[in-house]
Write an enzyme that holds these catalytic residues in place. Structure first.
Site, mmCIF file in Angstrom:
data_model
loop_
_atom_site.group_PDB
_atom_site.id
_atom_site.type_symbol
_atom_site.label_atom_id
_atom_site.label_comp_id
_atom_site.label_asym_id
_atom_site.label_seq_id
_atom_site.Cartn_x
_atom_site.Cartn_y
_atom_site.Cartn_z
ATOM 1 C CB CYS A 77 -0.998 -0.041 1.160
ATOM 2 S SG CYS A 77 -2.337 1.160 1.004
ATOM 3 C CG HIS A 175 -4.123 -3.697 2.453
ATOM 4 N ND1 HIS A 175 -3.186 -3.226 3.345
ATOM 5 C CD2 HIS A 175 -4.737 -2.602 1.942
ATOM 6 C CE1 HIS A 175 -3.238 -1.908 3.376
ATOM 7 N NE2 HIS A 175 -4.168 -1.502 2.531
ATOM 8 C CD GLU A 177 -2.220 -6.680 4.912
ATOM 9 O OE1 GLU A 177 -2.595 -5.535 5.228
ATOM 10 O OE2 GLU A 177 -1.597 -6.926 3.857
#
Length: 193
Positions: A77, A175, A177
């Site tokens: 990001c 993202h 994750e």
């Protein structure tokens, strides 16, 4: 394997730590230059405003350390955006790893882009095992235009770089994750570099 997450006061750290713990690794959070340089893999996270984030990196000297790293580095990001030449956000000079300037989405689309978007990566080995046009989770108002370092794209009012790579440096706007099984696979791919 020693995974170090660069700690410079940028948000989004806990979800990244949990992402690696789900894969069976215990990442270390550190702002220590020696510890970062000795890591097997380095994660450069970031959520927030580019200008204040770069100010923190300069104050800690990490703005000199990060571009000199030789091991695989993954910017996520804002981390990816700060590895670019610069950003319109706060008229910020970046780390200059990726040869592109980050710009703001225009008012033709809802800003910020929040949610799932398809990621197109026809030839990128970094995405091995991730279906082309798989959905990944994004939250951002600024983006990297298409450039020589683009390895994956998304479309939001225009086609833009959603992943960049140059040598040992990788960057993703989404993202991983928070991107379910596909994001987890991408983190595994990074660890296997």
């Amino acid at each position: 394997m020693k995974i170090v997450i660069i700690d410079y006061g940028a948000g989004n750290i806990q979800s990244i730590i949990f992402g690696f713990k789900r894969l069976g690794y215990e990442p270390v959070l550190s702002s220590n230059a020696d510890e970062i340089q000795l890591a097997d893999k380095v994660i450069f996270p970031g959520v927030g405003e580019a200008g204040s984030a770069m100010k923190k990196l300069r104050e800690s000297g990490l703005d000199k350390i990060i571009p000199s790293l030789k091991q695989p580095v993954l910017g996520i990001c804002l981390g990816m955006q700060l590895m670019c030449n610069g950003s319109e956000e706060g008229d910020t000079k970046g780390l200059g790893v990726f040869n592109v300037n980050v710009v703001r989405f225009n008012n033709e689309v809802k800003v910020p882009q929040i949610g799932w978007n398809q990621v197109s990566h026809p030839e990128a080995p970094f995405f091995n095992g991730v279906k082309n046009n798989e959905y990944m989770y994004l939250v951002h108002s600024y983006y990297a235009p298409l450039c020589e370092n683009t390895i994956a794209t998304a479309d939001y009012g225009r086609k833009y770089s959603v992943a960049l790579q140059k040598g040992n440096f990788y960057g993703v706007q989404f993202h991983p994750e928070k991107s379910s099984i596909a994001g987890e696979r991408l983190l595994k791919n990074f660890l296997n570099l």
